[in-house]
Write a protein that holds these residues in place. Sequence first.
Motif, PDB file in Angstrom:
ATOM      1  N   HIS A  14      -4.243   5.550  37.089  1.00  0.00           N
ATOM      2  CA  HIS A  14      -3.370   6.345  37.961  1.00  0.00           C
ATOM      3  C   HIS A  14      -2.156   6.901  37.236  1.00  0.00           C
ATOM      4  CE1 HIS A  14      -5.056   3.933  41.612  1.00  0.00           C
ATOM      5  NE2 HIS A  14      -5.929   4.774  41.102  1.00  0.00           N
ATOM      6  N   MET A  15      -2.136   6.772  35.915  1.00  0.00           N
ATOM      7  CA  MET A  15      -0.930   7.152  35.162  1.00  0.00           C
ATOM      8  C   MET A  15      -1.027   8.523  34.513  1.00  0.00           C
ATOM      9  SD  MET A  15      -0.020   3.658  33.202  1.00  0.00           S
ATOM     10  CE  MET A  15       0.719   2.275  34.058  1.00  0.00           C
ATOM     11  N   GLY A  16      -2.189   9.136  34.613  1.00  0.00           N
ATOM     12  CA  GLY A  16      -2.343  10.433  33.965  1.00  0.00           C
ATOM     13  C   GLY A  16      -2.659  10.336  32.485  1.00  0.00           C
ATOM     14  N   LEU A  17      -3.168   9.188  32.076  1.00  0.00           N
ATOM     15  CA  LEU A  17      -3.511   9.018  30.660  1.00  0.00           C
ATOM     16  C   LEU A  17      -4.804   9.764  30.313  1.00  0.00           C
ATOM     17  CD1 LEU A  17      -2.728   5.226  30.168  1.00  0.00           C
ATOM     18  CD2 LEU A  17      -1.611   7.117  28.953  1.00  0.00           C
ATOM     19  N   ASP A  18      -4.871  10.229  29.093  1.00  0.00           N
ATOM     20  CA  ASP A  18      -6.055  10.906  28.571  1.00  0.00           C
ATOM     21  C   ASP A  18      -7.273   9.968  28.675  1.00  0.00           C
ATOM     22  OD1 ASP A  18      -6.695  13.297  26.374  1.00  0.00           O
ATOM     23  OD2 ASP A  18      -7.931  11.500  26.113  1.00  0.00           O
ATOM     24  N   PRO A  19      -8.441  10.506  29.032  1.00  0.00           N
ATOM     25  CA  PRO A  19      -9.644   9.659  29.142  1.00  0.00           C
ATOM     26  C   PRO A  19      -9.954   8.874  27.873  1.00  0.00           C
ATOM     27  CG  PRO A  19     -10.066  11.855  30.014  1.00  0.00           C
ATOM     28  CD  PRO A  19      -8.690  11.890  29.417  1.00  0.00           C
ATOM     29  N   ARG A  20      -9.640   9.430  26.717  1.00  0.00           N
ATOM     30  CA  ARG A  20      -9.889   8.704  25.457  1.00  0.00           C
ATOM     31  C   ARG A  20      -9.016   7.457  25.366  1.00  0.00           C
ATOM     32  NH1 ARG A  20      -9.166  14.179  22.098  1.00  0.00           N
ATOM     33  NH2 ARG A  20      -7.836  14.487  23.912  1.00  0.00           N
ATOM     34  N   LEU A  21      -7.790   7.572  25.858  1.00  0.00           N
ATOM     35  CA  LEU A  21      -6.905   6.403  25.839  1.00  0.00           C
ATOM     36  C   LEU A  21      -7.339   5.385  26.893  1.00  0.00           C
ATOM     37  CD1 LEU A  21      -3.461   8.179  25.333  1.00  0.00           C
ATOM     38  CD2 LEU A  21      -4.898   7.046  23.629  1.00  0.00           C
ATOM     39  N   LEU A  22      -7.803   5.884  28.028  1.00  0.00           N
ATOM     40  CA  LEU A  22      -8.308   4.958  29.050  1.00  0.00           C
ATOM     41  C   LEU A  22      -9.508   4.181  28.512  1.00  0.00           C
ATOM     42  CD1 LEU A  22      -8.095   7.129  32.300  1.00  0.00           C
ATOM     43  CD2 LEU A  22      -6.619   5.226  31.614  1.00  0.00           C
ATOM     44  N   ARG A  23     -10.351   4.869  27.738  1.00  0.00           N
ATOM     45  CA  ARG A  23     -11.516   4.204  27.151  1.00  0.00           C
ATOM     46  C   ARG A  23     -11.070   3.141  26.150  1.00  0.00           C
ATOM     47  NH1 ARG A  23     -14.298   8.734  26.183  1.00  0.00           N
ATOM     48  NH2 ARG A  23     -13.843   8.812  23.977  1.00  0.00           N
ATOM     49  N   ALA A  24     -10.072   3.492  25.349  1.00  0.00           N
ATOM     50  CA  ALA A  24      -9.564   2.538  24.346  1.00  0.00           C
ATOM     51  C   ALA A  24      -8.957   1.310  25.021  1.00  0.00           C
ATOM     52  CB  ALA A  24      -8.535   3.237  23.463  1.00  0.00           C
ATOM     53  N   VAL A  25      -8.209   1.555  26.081  1.00  0.00           N
ATOM     54  CA  VAL A  25      -7.593   0.454  26.812  1.00  0.00           C
ATOM     55  C   VAL A  25      -8.675  -0.470  27.382  1.00  0.00           C
ATOM     56  CG1 VAL A  25      -6.426   0.008  29.014  1.00  0.00           C
ATOM     57  CG2 VAL A  25      -5.371   1.539  27.346  1.00  0.00           C
ATOM     58  N   ALA A  26      -9.733   0.141  27.926  1.00  0.00           N
ATOM     59  CA  ALA A  26     -10.834  -0.658  28.485  1.00  0.00           C
ATOM     60  C   ALA A  26     -11.518  -1.461  27.378  1.00  0.00           C
ATOM     61  CB  ALA A  26     -11.831   0.255  29.186  1.00  0.00           C
ATOM     62  N   GLU A  27     -11.690  -0.830  26.211  1.00  0.00           N
ATOM     63  CA  GLU A  27     -12.335  -1.529  25.091  1.00  0.00           C
ATOM     64  C   GLU A  27     -11.500  -2.714  24.623  1.00  0.00           C
ATOM     65  OE1 GLU A  27     -13.263   1.395  22.119  1.00  0.00           O
ATOM     66  OE2 GLU A  27     -14.722   2.397  23.411  1.00  0.00           O
ATOM     67  N   LEU A  28     -10.173  -2.590  24.768  1.00  0.00           N
ATOM     68  CA  LEU A  28      -9.295  -3.708  24.403  1.00  0.00           C
ATOM     69  C   LEU A  28      -9.353  -4.829  25.434  1.00  0.00           C
ATOM     70  CD1 LEU A  28      -6.083  -1.843  23.176  1.00  0.00           C
ATOM     71  CD2 LEU A  28      -7.504  -3.392  21.813  1.00  0.00           C
ATOM     72  N   GLY A  29      -9.957  -4.525  26.592  1.00  0.00           N
ATOM     73  CA  GLY A  29     -10.030  -5.514  27.658  1.00  0.00           C
ATOM     74  C   GLY A  29      -8.773  -5.572  28.504  1.00  0.00           C
ATOM     75  N   TRP A  30      -7.946  -4.515  28.428  1.00  0.00           N
ATOM     76  CA  TRP A  30      -6.723  -4.461  29.238  1.00  0.00           C
ATOM     77  C   TRP A  30      -7.107  -3.946  30.630  1.00  0.00           C
ATOM     78  CZ3 TRP A  30      -2.390  -1.908  25.749  1.00  0.00           C
ATOM     79  CH2 TRP A  30      -2.238  -2.680  24.593  1.00  0.00           C
ATOM     80  N   LEU A  66       1.011   4.100  23.925  1.00  0.00           N
ATOM     81  CA  LEU A  66       0.093   4.967  24.677  1.00  0.00           C
ATOM     82  C   LEU A  66       0.714   6.348  24.937  1.00  0.00           C
ATOM     83  CD1 LEU A  66      -1.451   2.308  27.087  1.00  0.00           C
ATOM     84  CD2 LEU A  66      -2.670   3.584  25.307  1.00  0.00           C
ATOM     85  N   PRO A  67       1.968   6.440  25.399  1.00  0.00           N
ATOM     86  CA  PRO A  67       2.562   7.772  25.561  1.00  0.00           C
ATOM     87  C   PRO A  67       2.689   8.546  24.235  1.00  0.00           C
ATOM     88  CG  PRO A  67       3.768   6.199  26.896  1.00  0.00           C
ATOM     89  CD  PRO A  67       2.811   5.412  26.042  1.00  0.00           C
ATOM     90  N   VAL A  68       2.999   7.848  23.148  1.00  0.00           N
ATOM     91  CA  VAL A  68       3.079   8.526  21.848  1.00  0.00           C
ATOM     92  C   VAL A  68       1.709   9.107  21.478  1.00  0.00           C
ATOM     93  CG1 VAL A  68       3.321   8.119  19.362  1.00  0.00           C
ATOM     94  CG2 VAL A  68       5.053   7.256  20.938  1.00  0.00           C
ATOM     95  N   LEU A  69       0.655   8.299  21.657  1.00  0.00           N
ATOM     96  CA  LEU A  69      -0.695   8.774  21.322  1.00  0.00           C
ATOM     97  C   LEU A  69      -1.097   9.949  22.215  1.00  0.00           C
ATOM     98  CD1 LEU A  69      -2.465   5.353  20.733  1.00  0.00           C
ATOM     99  CD2 LEU A  69      -1.942   7.092  19.011  1.00  0.00           C
ATOM    100  N   GLN A  70      -0.735   9.860  23.495  1.00  0.00           N
ATOM    101  CA  GLN A  70      -1.066  10.970  24.395  1.00  0.00           C
ATOM    102  C   GLN A  70      -0.366  12.259  23.942  1.00  0.00           C
ATOM    103  OE1 GLN A  70      -2.532  10.570  27.903  1.00  0.00           O
ATOM    104  NE2 GLN A  70      -1.403  12.066  29.069  1.00  0.00           N
ATOM    105  N   HIS A  71       0.894  12.114  23.545  1.00  0.00           N
ATOM    106  CA  HIS A  71       1.649  13.273  23.072  1.00  0.00           C
ATOM    107  C   HIS A  71       0.976  13.882  21.833  1.00  0.00           C
ATOM    108  CE1 HIS A  71       5.174  15.794  22.555  1.00  0.00           C
ATOM    109  NE2 HIS A  71       5.193  15.460  21.281  1.00  0.00           N
ATOM    110  N   LEU A  72       0.533  13.024  20.908  1.00  0.00           N
ATOM    111  CA  LEU A  72      -0.128  13.515  19.691  1.00  0.00           C
ATOM    112  C   LEU A  72      -1.447  14.204  20.026  1.00  0.00           C
ATOM    113  CD1 LEU A  72       0.555  10.506  17.292  1.00  0.00           C
ATOM    114  CD2 LEU A  72       1.587  12.786  17.190  1.00  0.00           C
ATOM    115  N   LEU A  73      -2.217  13.626  20.959  1.00  0.00           N
ATOM    116  CA  LEU A  73      -3.482  14.253  21.352  1.00  0.00           C
ATOM    117  C   LEU A  73      -3.237  15.633  21.944  1.00  0.00           C
ATOM    118  CD1 LEU A  73      -5.274  11.178  22.971  1.00  0.00           C
ATOM    119  CD2 LEU A  73      -6.005  12.394  20.907  1.00  0.00           C
TER     120      LEU A  73
END
Length: 93
Positions: A14-30, A66-73
């Motif tokens: 619900h935060m507006g994060l890029d799908p790639r970051l959401l996938r990474a977060v899920a892979e981390l088990g967060w 996560l916000p830094v990575l989103q900005h770079l993407l």
Amino acid sequence: MAAAAEGPAARFEHMGLDPRLLRAVAELGWGSPTSIQAEAIPLALEGRDLLVRARTGSGKTGAYGLPVLQHLLRAREVSGAAGRGGRGGSGGR
Ligand SMILES: Nc1ncnc2c1ncn2[C@@H]1O[C@H](COP(=O)(O)OP(=O)(O)OP(=O)(O)O)[C@@H](O)[C@H]1O
């Protein structure tokens, strides 16, 4: 492991994060953001400047990372579009 935040809005999805970051977060088990992540990430994604203090191990690295990575993407997408003539230019020097 950091303690998860509570409440219906406390979801990475619900935060507006890029799908790639959401996938990474899920892979981390967060499964859900920590309290500091739930508070800081939406504000950082809005472009707000933040000074954040929270205890060791509370998830601060993800809160700013996560916000830094989103900005770079996003920046890469914009410069990629410009390089392909997205700004009406010649695509290079
Ligand atoms: N949302 C989350 N869900 C589950 N685990 C998480 C989450 N966010 C971070 N973690 C895990 O919690 C641990 C502590 O996180 P992190 O190192 O980011 O905390 P920190 O506040 O930056 O710590 P420090 O103050 O030592 O720098 C790490 O193992 C990290 O992978």
